[in-house]
Design an enzyme around this catalytic site. Structure first.
Site, PDB file in Angstrom:
ATOM      1  CG  ASP A   1      -9.541  22.263  37.274  1.00 22.84           C
ATOM      2  OD1 ASP A   1      -9.109  22.881  38.254  1.00 22.84           O
ATOM      3  OD2 ASP A   1      -9.256  21.076  37.022  1.00 22.84           O
TER       4      ASP A   1
ATOM      5  CD  GLU B   1     -10.328  23.848  42.039  1.00 24.37           C
ATOM      6  OE1 GLU B   1     -11.176  23.080  42.529  1.00 24.37           O
ATOM      7  OE2 GLU B   1      -9.348  23.455  41.386  1.00 24.37           O
TER       8      GLU B   1
ATOM      9  CG  ASP C   1      -7.628  18.514  34.023  1.00 20.93           C
ATOM     10  OD1 ASP C   1      -7.363  18.656  35.237  1.00 20.93           O
ATOM     11  OD2 ASP C   1      -6.850  17.984  33.214  1.00 20.93           O
TER      12      ASP C   1
END
Length: 162
Positions: A7, A66, A138
């Site tokens: 992430d 992502e 996260d």
């Protein structure tokens, strides 16, 4: 297959490692690479060094990252893009298979709804990885990204590095 989910973030880059075999998922590790305020180049170097160390320690075969969303703050979006570039560079340097996923695809895969909130995502990650404990949100998002990749790793668009 061992998957490193990432992430991306300049201040906090979440990471999570899972093993996926015959439809079964197992949590390996998760955490966050923190960078302190300062020169952008130093922060990007810290991300690169941290991800390189994580890859050396856990030996993933695949990486899942992502995709960046664009927000109203162009400067923040640009900095996130630079952190994301580091997150793509490290696995590419190691020859890993790399998957990139939109946030809504990750949520739909893990929760079943593309606009799920963070608590729903975290709950479903815990359901799919029993006993997992997240370092923070996260890291939980990174595990969700890894789970998404485990489901779609045969999909078109994967880049295989020699």
């Amino acid at each position: 297959m061992r998957v490193l989910g990432i992430d991306p973030g300049l201040r906090n880059l979440g990471w999570g490692v899972i093993d996926a075999e015959r439809g079964r998922l197992r949590h390996v590790a998760n955490g966050v690479i923190h960078t302190s305020k300062g020169e952008l180049a130093d922060r990007l170097l810290a991300l690169h060094s941290g991800l390189t160390e994580i890859c050396a320690q856990f030996g993933p075969d695949h990486a899942a990252i992502e995709q960046t969303f664009v927000n109203k703050d162009a400067v923040a979006t640009l900095k996130l893009g630079q952190a994301r570039a580091v997150a793509l560079l490290v696995p590419a340097q190691l020859g890993l298979v790399i998957g990139e996923y939109a946030p809504n695809k990750v949520k739909k895969t893990v929760v079943g709804v593309g606009h799920a909130d963070k608590q729903q995502v975290q709950h479903m990650v815990k359901m799919q990885l029993p006993g997992v404990s997240f370092k923070n949100a996260d890291a939980a998002d990174a595990l969700a990204i890894a789970i998404c990749h485990a489901h779609y790793s045969g999909a078109q668009g994967m880049r295989v590095r020699a």
